[in-house]
Scaffold this motif. Sequence first.
Motif, PDB file in Angstrom:
ATOM      1  N   ILE A  85      26.147  44.004  76.422  1.00  0.00           N
ATOM      2  CA  ILE A  85      25.629  45.162  76.587  1.00  0.00           C
ATOM      3  C   ILE A  85      24.307  44.923  76.114  1.00  0.00           C
ATOM      4  CG2 ILE A  85      25.365  47.672  75.468  1.00  0.00           C
ATOM      5  CD1 ILE A  85      28.575  47.419  75.501  1.00  0.00           C
ATOM      6  N   GLU A  86      24.266  44.433  74.648  1.00  0.00           N
ATOM      7  CA  GLU A  86      22.610  44.292  74.263  1.00  0.00           C
ATOM      8  C   GLU A  86      21.582  43.281  75.182  1.00  0.00           C
ATOM      9  OE1 GLU A  86      19.416  43.038  72.374  1.00  0.00           O
ATOM     10  OE2 GLU A  86      20.827  41.356  71.754  1.00  0.00           O
ATOM     11  N   VAL A 117      20.375  52.402  69.715  1.00  0.00           N
ATOM     12  CA  VAL A 117      21.911  52.054  70.091  1.00  0.00           C
ATOM     13  C   VAL A 117      22.596  51.300  69.092  1.00  0.00           C
ATOM     14  CG1 VAL A 117      23.426  51.159  71.838  1.00  0.00           C
ATOM     15  CG2 VAL A 117      21.063  51.998  72.425  1.00  0.00           C
ATOM     16  N   ALA A 118      23.731  51.840  68.631  1.00  0.00           N
ATOM     17  CA  ALA A 118      24.490  51.138  67.740  1.00  0.00           C
ATOM     18  C   ALA A 118      25.832  50.899  68.655  1.00  0.00           C
ATOM     19  CB  ALA A 118      24.880  52.004  66.479  1.00  0.00           C
ATOM     20  N   VAL A 119      26.236  49.577  68.727  1.00  0.00           N
ATOM     21  CA  VAL A 119      27.355  49.165  69.304  1.00  0.00           C
ATOM     22  C   VAL A 119      28.503  48.739  68.240  1.00  0.00           C
ATOM     23  CG1 VAL A 119      28.229  47.646  71.269  1.00  0.00           C
ATOM     24  CG2 VAL A 119      25.772  48.108  71.143  1.00  0.00           C
ATOM     25  N   GLY A 120      29.326  49.505  68.343  1.00  0.00           N
ATOM     26  CA  GLY A 120      30.316  49.587  67.448  1.00  0.00           C
ATOM     27  C   GLY A 120      31.740  48.645  68.078  1.00  0.00           C
ATOM     28  N   VAL A 121      31.955  47.459  67.435  1.00  0.00           N
ATOM     29  CA  VAL A 121      33.117  46.501  67.997  1.00  0.00           C
ATOM     30  C   VAL A 121      34.446  46.963  67.427  1.00  0.00           C
ATOM     31  CG1 VAL A 121      33.458  44.285  68.223  1.00  0.00           C
ATOM     32  CG2 VAL A 121      31.292  44.762  68.327  1.00  0.00           C
ATOM     33  N   ALA A 122      35.377  47.256  68.010  1.00  0.00           N
ATOM     34  CA  ALA A 122      36.751  47.492  67.653  1.00  0.00           C
ATOM     35  C   ALA A 122      36.480  48.808  66.738  1.00  0.00           C
ATOM     36  CB  ALA A 122      37.426  46.321  66.950  1.00  0.00           C
ATOM     37  N   ARG A 157      31.031  52.228  71.961  1.00  0.00           N
ATOM     38  CA  ARG A 157      32.212  51.678  71.452  1.00  0.00           C
ATOM     39  C   ARG A 157      32.618  50.672  72.366  1.00  0.00           C
ATOM     40  NH1 ARG A 157      34.035  54.120  66.673  1.00  0.00           N
ATOM     41  NH2 ARG A 157      33.124  56.145  66.578  1.00  0.00           N
ATOM     42  N   THR A 158      33.141  49.620  71.795  1.00  0.00           N
ATOM     43  CA  THR A 158      33.424  48.327  72.803  1.00  0.00           C
ATOM     44  C   THR A 158      34.655  47.608  71.994  1.00  0.00           C
ATOM     45  OG1 THR A 158      32.920  46.702  74.143  1.00  0.00           O
ATOM     46  CG2 THR A 158      31.657  46.763  72.048  1.00  0.00           C
ATOM     47  N   ASP A 159      35.406  46.633  72.722  1.00  0.00           N
ATOM     48  CA  ASP A 159      36.479  46.077  71.808  1.00  0.00           C
ATOM     49  C   ASP A 159      36.066  44.798  71.441  1.00  0.00           C
ATOM     50  OD1 ASP A 159      37.998  47.966  72.560  1.00  0.00           O
ATOM     51  OD2 ASP A 159      38.860  47.224  74.339  1.00  0.00           O
ATOM     52  N   THR A 160      35.274  43.999  72.076  1.00  0.00           N
ATOM     53  CA  THR A 160      34.949  42.569  71.551  1.00  0.00           C
ATOM     54  C   THR A 160      33.362  42.382  71.245  1.00  0.00           C
ATOM     55  OG1 THR A 160      34.733  41.945  73.981  1.00  0.00           O
ATOM     56  CG2 THR A 160      36.912  41.687  73.120  1.00  0.00           C
ATOM     57  N   ILE A 214      27.562  46.282  65.393  1.00  0.00           N
ATOM     58  CA  ILE A 214      28.506  46.896  63.986  1.00  0.00           C
ATOM     59  C   ILE A 214      29.972  46.190  64.126  1.00  0.00           C
ATOM     60  CG2 ILE A 214      29.146  48.353  62.257  1.00  0.00           C
ATOM     61  CD1 ILE A 214      26.969  50.009  63.407  1.00  0.00           C
ATOM     62  N   VAL A 215      30.239  45.306  63.070  1.00  0.00           N
ATOM     63  CA  VAL A 215      31.816  44.962  63.327  1.00  0.00           C
ATOM     64  C   VAL A 215      32.459  45.150  62.043  1.00  0.00           C
ATOM     65  CG1 VAL A 215      31.061  42.798  64.676  1.00  0.00           C
ATOM     66  CG2 VAL A 215      30.959  42.467  62.200  1.00  0.00           C
ATOM     67  N   PRO A 216      33.546  45.355  61.954  1.00  0.00           N
ATOM     68  CA  PRO A 216      34.397  46.105  61.234  1.00  0.00           C
ATOM     69  C   PRO A 216      34.440  45.782  59.636  1.00  0.00           C
ATOM     70  CG  PRO A 216      35.805  45.790  63.040  1.00  0.00           C
ATOM     71  CD  PRO A 216      34.681  44.871  63.171  1.00  0.00           C
TER      72      PRO A 216
END
Length: 493
Positions: free
Chosen positions: A403-404, A293-298, A393-396, A263-265
């Motif tokens: 991760i994926e 799993v949801a990987v939230g970017v920023a 949660r991750t930054d980039t 997911i990106v902002p």
Amino acid sequence: MNHIQFESFGPQNNWICGGYHDSNSTKTISVVSPYFDQEIASVPDSNIDDLEQAVNAAKKAFPGWSRLNIRDRAEIMYQFKTILEKNMDELAHLIALDNGKTIEDAKGSIIRGKEVVEFSTSLPSVLRGDSSQVANGITCTMTHEPLGVVAGITPFNFPAMVPLWMIPLAITTGNCFILKPSEQTPLSALKMAEYLKESGLPDGVFQVLNGSQKIVEGICDHPDIKAVAFVGSSTIAKIVYSRSTKVGKRALCLGGAKNHMIIVPDADLESTAKGVLASSMGSAGQRCMAASVAVGVANVNPIIEQLVEEAKNFILGVDMGTIISRPSLDRITSYINDAEKMGAKVLIDGRVSPPPKGYENGYWLGATILDGVDPEWPCAKEEIFGPVLSIIRTDTLENAMKIENNNPYGNAAAVFTTSGEVAKTISQASKSGMVGINIGVPVPREPYSFGGWNESKYGHGDITGKSGVEFWTNLKKVTARWPESEEAWKKYF
Ligand code: NAD
């Protein structure tokens, strides 16, 4: 919620040669409804003699069935489709009873399975064969030929849909089929055998053999079964694949999954929250296409907050059904307990969701959302197969992709974004067989084929679409030269 009526069906049989058939085994397996925690039927734990009878019935039917022209075989599938539609309520009720799905979910699964039946009715056009003159006076013709007796082994979570991925393509291409359904959810397979008979399918073309490990092993080893398709966990998929291929059998074995959604902002707030929730909680998370799993970017906090608001409105028995069994419920709950102990924040706690009135004995677990999950924790790495979403949660974007792609499975992945560039990058870099862009459950619709990569599949090709047709057939190439007469040329041309 839809009313699920308790019903007891008593001892069930196998389906061999167009009718119910007593098993040679005295052992039975109890079928328990997860809505009621009560036995609703029992099925034979079939033995090798039963398998032999099923194989013999299929072998006997094969010459006549494979010789029948494909238009007539497809016509039976057309009748089957109509009967499935007419009996949708009956079949959905059976699926709800032994699997625990809601009626709506059960109907959705039948509709998806029916797409493969529809595709099989187009096989007379799809398989019309190739033919051309390859040299002067020489013609080459290529046709798809059936293999003979073939088998399918299916999991509990889609008792009608997964068998429907296999049956229509295998039998319309001229094979005779033995289905070993999940012993936890066998009722709809037997009902579909009745529907196929009503559709005009000749006796012996389709068999249902109930049982467990012994029958699966017997299918893998049997010299007269030419191909086996398996859908279930990766552990068993791997065993079935190696055991079958060791004896020279064709095998395609679909396994488990751990699907991620990035997911990106810039993602659309409303539709992303709905899409993420539907993917992780639909069918109570018990589907191989569930993204857990949801990987939230920023900073994706507004989307997570919206997700939590949506999840609060999830009602057990309406938005999702039950977990398949008490041991599964305990296993899923222990993932939540352990993640909490390790420091995850429980944003929504399904352990305290109230069960629907009248179904208090059922195996219920509400939508659960865990935030601040570490990629190395078990809940982030292992297939939980329940309504539990882990948020990392991750930054980039690059880290999110790592991760994926670090997970050993490769069934599905999704990205939620309004950027075409991000969507393109993720779909190109993903090591999954099925990718969703703003779609959390990217099941390809027929005739696009279904199948994952890596540890989510052992064998080559996919299970549905044209790829499924290739799996159930051999290609025959006939190269022909007929004597040419100069006289005939002169006379007629
Ligand atoms: P499972 O692997 O336990 O069972 C699947 C089939 O294998 C059943 O018919 C069962 O009787 C048989 N089986 C079980 N143990 C066996 C053994 N030791 N030896 C031989 N046969 C055995 O799977 P399940 O719990 O019924 O279904 C859930 C799993 O299926 C999940 O991992 C899910 O991801 C997977 N699944 C995958 C797909 C896909 O398309 N990749 C689709 C649906 C389900």
